[in-house]
Structure formats: C-alpha cells, structure tokens
Motif scaffolding. Structure first.
Motif, PDB file in Angstrom:
ATOM      1  N   GLN A 184      57.091  63.930  45.431  1.00 15.56           N
ATOM      2  CA  GLN A 184      57.364  64.461  44.101  1.00 15.56           C
ATOM      3  C   GLN A 184      58.775  65.043  44.028  1.00 15.56           C
ATOM      4  N   ASP A 216      52.913  64.163  49.732  1.00 17.53           N
ATOM      5  CA  ASP A 216      52.900  64.126  48.273  1.00 17.53           C
ATOM      6  C   ASP A 216      53.874  65.133  47.674  1.00 17.53           C
ATOM      7  N   ALA A 217      54.017  66.283  48.315  1.00 16.09           N
ATOM      8  CA  ALA A 217      54.972  67.285  47.833  1.00 16.09           C
ATOM      9  C   ALA A 217      56.402  66.781  47.979  1.00 16.09           C
ATOM     10  N   THR A 243      54.411  55.243  44.789  1.00 16.44           N
ATOM     11  CA  THR A 243      53.782  56.272  45.623  1.00 16.44           C
ATOM     12  C   THR A 243      53.210  55.678  46.904  1.00 16.44           C
ATOM     13  N   GLY A 302      51.763  64.644  57.019  1.00 18.06           N
ATOM     14  CA  GLY A 302      50.419  64.703  56.441  1.00 18.06           C
ATOM     15  C   GLY A 302      50.418  64.421  54.953  1.00 18.06           C
ATOM     16  N   ARG A 303      49.250  64.058  54.422  1.00 19.42           N
ATOM     17  CA  ARG A 303      49.128  63.623  53.024  1.00 19.42           C
ATOM     18  C   ARG A 303      49.615  64.692  52.039  1.00 19.42           C
ATOM     19  N   LYS A 304      49.202  65.929  52.224  1.00 17.93           N
ATOM     20  CA  LYS A 304      49.583  66.992  51.287  1.00 17.93           C
ATOM     21  C   LYS A 304      51.085  67.225  51.307  1.00 17.93           C
ATOM     22  N   ALA A 305      51.656  67.326  52.500  1.00 13.44           N
ATOM     23  CA  ALA A 305      53.104  67.525  52.625  1.00 13.44           C
ATOM     24  C   ALA A 305      53.856  66.314  52.099  1.00 13.44           C
ATOM     25  N   ARG A 349      54.159  56.905  50.563  1.00  8.97           N
ATOM     26  CA  ARG A 349      53.134  57.491  51.434  1.00  8.97           C
ATOM     27  C   ARG A 349      53.078  56.748  52.769  1.00  8.97           C
TER      28      ARG A 349
END
Length: 251
Positions: free
Chosen positions: A118, A114-115, A96, A109-112, A100
């Motif tokens: 995954q 991580d999606a 990860t 961005g962090r949220k996008a 990242r």
C-alpha cells in the motif's frame, strides 16, 4: 557500515576471447543517483548481470553495502532492488498478487507485505489499480508496479536498466521525478542505465562506459568541466567518438 551502497573494483569480464568489461572501478554512495551512459555493446548489461549475480565475476570485486556479492551473496543481494528493461511481471496476476509473491520471496509476512504494498503503490499513485491484472495496464503503469516491487524489501541500492524505454513523455517524467525524490527523501542509492539526457538531474553523478572501459566518472558538473562539454550529450559523443547522428543519448 560503509557509506558506499555499491563498490566495483578491478572488474573485468569476457565472453570467450571478447572482453566485455576491462578493469572497471567505481562507487555509488548512499543517497546518490548515478547515471550510466554508453552505446550499445558498451558493457552496461554485462555490468548489471554481474552485480545481480546472473553472471559470476572471475576478475575483480563487487560489494553491496560492504557485502561481497560472491562470498556473502545472501546478505549482499538482500540490499538490492532491480528493474530490468524487459518487464518481468506476471500479466495474468493482479498488481497485488505480483507484489505479494515478490514479498514472500523476501520472507516478508502477509500483514507487513500488504502494508508495504500500500505504501509503495500510494507513492506511485497506483493503489487504486491494485486489483487489476497486469495485462490491463499500460507501459507506464507497469513500470510503476515494477518500481514498487523493487522497493518492497527496502533495498539500499536500486538498479534501473533503461526502465523508461518505450514510454510516453509524461510517464517518463513521472518515473524520473519519483526516483530522484526517493534518492533525496529515503537516501536510496540508484544506478540508472539510460540513453535519455533529460533523465539526468543536475546533481546526479555520471559514468560514461565505452567498449568495456570507463571513460569518465564523477558528479555531472565535474565531468562537464573535465571534458569541456556543455551537456551530457556532448560528453557522450566526445568520449565514445560517435558522431552527432549516432543512436545514443538524446533529449
């Protein structure tokens, strides 16, 4: 917008007096997997270095999705994902963390990020290994992580520089199947340098590069017919004038 993910026109390159590429011309279309075959010293690595702008092309033009790599570098390279022959993952970071970091370089961005991480790891059956350090992974799993990394920013063209070298047969087959599935489902364009005949699918395109020149190009069936060959291995041996025992493409 062009239908070509990659356009190479009149490309030549020399190391001093030694010419590595000589007037190379070809295209890779959206949703097409193109296999690049050539013996050692054919110019494959030089070609990849020019496409990725590790080297600067003085003669000829390279465009990614219509963007000139020299004049519009940022727009062009944003369309590109690369898996090099030698691993470039940080062995002391987790899966990860490696992904990242790459996403951050592309401004995701962090949220996008991580999606997307995954999504790509799940497609490669690697999501349950996301917390492990890279040094704990075997060669096949490292390659899967590198492919996931190359796809995080949704590139239009994926460059693969002999990505399955040294892997066992099941790992190779899994990667070959995954990449060809991406070509069909995501309309991804792929330029894949390999020496392994069993990595070539029937509907792939084929480029044979020898001594810096393209000796044949087109859909596999077209190249086989034009060279009166039974398989890509025979094409390779005929066009590079290497005997059957030469270290080149193999099954």
């Amino acid at each position: 917008m062009t239908d070509f993910a990659l356009e190479v026109q009149g490309l030549s390159f020399a190391y001093g007096s030694k010419k590595a590429l000589d007037n190379v011309n070809f295209t890779v279309s959206t949703g097409e997997c193109t296999i690049l075959l050539g013996p050692n010293g054919a110019g494959k690595s030089t070609l990849f270095s020019l496409i990725t702008r590790l080297y600067d092309a003085r003669e000829g033009r390279i465009a990614l999705c219509g963007y000139d790599v020299k004049k519009q570098s940022l727009q062009a390279l944003a369309k590109l994902g690369v898996v090099f022959q030698q691993t470039t993952l940080d062995p002391d970071l987790s899966v990860t963390q490696n992904l990242r970091y790459h996403a951050a370089l592309h401004g995701i961005g962090r949220k996008a990020a991580d999606a997307r991480i995954q999504e790509e790891l799940e497609r490669l059956n690697m999501f349950d290994r996301r917390g492990e350090k890279v040094r704990q992974l075997n060669g096949g799993h490292k390659r899967r992580v590198e492919i996931a990394r190359a796809l995080l920013h949704h590139p239009s063209l994926l460059l693969l520089d002999e990505p399955t070298v040294g892997l066992d047969l099941p790992s190779r087959q899994a990667i070959v199947a995954h990449v060809h599935e991406l070509v069909k489902q995501e309309q991804l364009a792929v330029l894949w340098a390999t020496h392994l005949i069993d990595e070539i699918a029937a509907d792939d395109s084929l480029i044979v590069l020898h001594q810096g020149q393209i000796k044949a190009k087109g859909k596999l069936a077209e190249v086989l017919q034009a060279t009166n060959s039974a398989d890509p291995g025979e094409v390779f041996h005929k066009l590079t004038q290497n005997p059957p025992g030469h270290k080149g493409p193999k099954a």
